[in-house]
Design a protein around this motif. Structure first.
Motif, short mmCIF file in Angstrom:
data_model
loop_
_atom_site.label_atom_id
_atom_site.label_comp_id
_atom_site.label_asym_id
_atom_site.label_seq_id
_atom_site.Cartn_x
_atom_site.Cartn_y
_atom_site.Cartn_z
N LYS A 95 26.07 -27.88 -9.27
CA LYS A 95 24.86 -27.95 -8.45
C LYS A 95 25.22 -28.12 -6.98
N GLN A 96 26.23 -28.94 -6.71
CA GLN A 96 26.65 -29.14 -5.33
C GLN A 96 27.27 -27.88 -4.76
N LEU A 97 28.04 -27.17 -5.58
CA LEU A 97 28.61 -25.89 -5.13
C LEU A 97 27.49 -24.91 -4.79
N ALA A 98 26.47 -24.85 -5.64
CA ALA A 98 25.34 -23.96 -5.39
C ALA A 98 24.66 -24.33 -4.07
N ASN A 99 24.51 -25.62 -3.82
CA ASN A 99 23.88 -26.08 -2.58
C ASN A 99 24.70 -25.65 -1.36
N LEU A 100 26.03 -25.80 -1.45
CA LEU A 100 26.90 -25.39 -0.34
C LEU A 100 26.86 -23.88 -0.16
N ASN A 101 26.82 -23.14 -1.27
CA ASN A 101 26.71 -21.67 -1.19
C ASN A 101 25.43 -21.26 -0.47
N LYS A 102 24.32 -21.94 -0.78
CA LYS A 102 23.03 -21.61 -0.16
C LYS A 102 23.06 -21.93 1.33
N GLN A 103 23.72 -23.04 1.71
CA GLN A 103 23.84 -23.36 3.14
C GLN A 103 24.62 -22.28 3.88
N SER A 104 25.70 -21.81 3.24
CA SER A 104 26.49 -20.74 3.86
C SER A 104 25.67 -19.46 3.96
N GLU A 105 24.91 -19.17 2.92
CA GLU A 105 24.05 -17.97 2.94
C GLU A 105 23.07 -18.04 4.11
N THR A 106 22.45 -19.19 4.31
CA THR A 106 21.49 -19.35 5.40
C THR A 106 22.14 -19.10 6.75
N THR A 107 23.31 -19.70 6.96
CA THR A 107 24.02 -19.53 8.22
C THR A 107 24.39 -18.06 8.44
N LEU A 108 24.84 -17.40 7.39
CA LEU A 108 25.26 -16.01 7.50
C LEU A 108 24.08 -15.09 7.82
N ARG A 109 22.92 -15.36 7.25
CA ARG A 109 21.76 -14.53 7.56
C ARG A 109 21.31 -14.77 9.01
N GLU A 110 21.46 -15.99 9.49
CA GLU A 110 21.17 -16.28 10.90
C GLU A 110 22.16 -15.56 11.80
N LEU A 111 23.43 -15.50 11.38
CA LEU A 111 24.45 -14.79 12.16
C LEU A 111 24.15 -13.29 12.20
N ALA A 112 23.73 -12.75 11.06
CA ALA A 112 23.39 -11.32 11.01
C ALA A 112 22.26 -11.01 11.98
N ALA A 113 21.23 -11.86 12.00
CA ALA A 113 20.10 -11.66 12.92
C ALA A 113 20.56 -11.80 14.37
N TYR A 114 21.46 -12.74 14.62
CA TYR A 114 22.01 -12.96 15.97
C TYR A 114 22.71 -11.71 16.48
N HIS A 115 23.57 -11.11 15.64
CA HIS A 115 24.31 -9.93 16.06
C HIS A 115 23.41 -8.69 16.13
N THR A 116 22.35 -8.65 15.34
CA THR A 116 21.39 -7.56 15.45
C THR A 116 20.71 -7.58 16.82
N LYS A 117 20.36 -8.77 17.29
CA LYS A 117 19.75 -8.91 18.62
C LYS A 117 20.74 -8.49 19.71
N LEU A 118 21.99 -8.92 19.58
CA LEU A 118 22.99 -8.55 20.58
C LEU A 118 23.21 -7.04 20.62
N ALA A 119 23.16 -6.41 19.45
CA ALA A 119 23.35 -4.97 19.37
C ALA A 119 22.26 -4.22 20.12
N SER A 120 21.05 -4.80 20.17
CA SER A 120 19.93 -4.15 20.85
C SER A 120 19.81 -4.58 22.31
N GLY A 121 20.74 -5.44 22.75
CA GLY A 121 20.72 -5.91 24.13
C GLY A 121 19.82 -7.09 24.37
N THR A 122 19.34 -7.71 23.30
CA THR A 122 18.45 -8.87 23.42
C THR A 122 19.27 -10.17 23.47
#
Length: 229
Positions: A95-122
């Protein structure tokens, strides 16, 4: 000999994990970069690089989401284990591993959105915990084919820095190997298998030499990165 036995088991387990990691790298999802490529694109930071990084972090987030789902399933399965202590303990760990995996997933999706904005010049602000993934965490190691391709065309500062990072990682791995062989040599010395200590002493020396060569390779690419255009 019990210490030797446990250390040999630990090394065997490490070998299995290394093999599994290499197999995963050979069968990586579309868009997933290796750790050298991630650092290379983060350093170069051109619009096209940002789009590739967004795709990579999305693919990596999907992988962590799948791991979280698998660990939740395992936690439920452990509950049914006949051994109450094993079932309770391992269910909690999963359960703790799953929780850590979900935290990493959240950070990675935020990173993806961050780089999408940079790609568009935002203008955009990176997520607080994103630095480790931008440093290559979670990404597979480069394959032999990928390393050969990079070695054949390396000419830009980013490409040389990518190879510098690779050889630095290699030096750390060989140094760790040397330390492992030193520990095994000490464990064998004075036992009926004392001859094995001599063999591990030799392996430690070879690993140290390999670390030295890898460090020299990293220094060469570091210098080339400073003069390349």
């Amino acid at each position: 000999m019990r210490t030797v036995h446990f250390r040999l088991l630990a090394l065997s387990a490490a070998a299995v994990l290394t093999f599994a990691g290499n197999a995963a790298a050979q069968d990586k999802p579309s868009g997933l970069l290796n750790d050298v490529e991630v650092r290379q694109l983060v350093t170069r930071a051109e619009p096209g690089d940002q789009a590739q990084l967004s795709t990579h972090f999305t693919a990596l987030a999907d992988r962590y989401a799948a791991e979280a789902k698998r660990h939740i399933s395992m936690s439920q399965s452990f509950v049914g284990n006949p051994s109450r202590n094993l079932g309770t303990g391992m269910s909690a760990h999963c359960k703790q591993l799953a929780n850590l995996n979900k935290q990493s997933e959240t950070t990675l999706r935020e990173l993806a959105a961050y780089h999408t904005k940079l790609a568009s010049g935002t203008p955009a602000t990176p997520p607080k915990d994103g630095a480790r993934f931008q440093g290559g965490a979670g990404a597979p190691k480069p394959t032999e084919k990928e390393l050969n391709a990079l070695a054949a065309k390396a000419s830009t500062p980013a490409e040389h820095r990518g190879l510098e990072e690779y050889f630095l990682m290699l030096a750390k791995r060989y140094t760790a190997d040397a330390n492992g062989h030193v520990a095994l040599a000490q464990a064998y010395r004075g036992t009926r298998l004392a001859q094995a200590a001599v063999l591990h002493d030799r392996l430690a020396d070879l690993s140290r030499e390999a670390a030295k060569e890898a460090t020299a390779g990293a220094e060469m690419h570091k210098g080339l990165a400073g003069v390349a255009r």
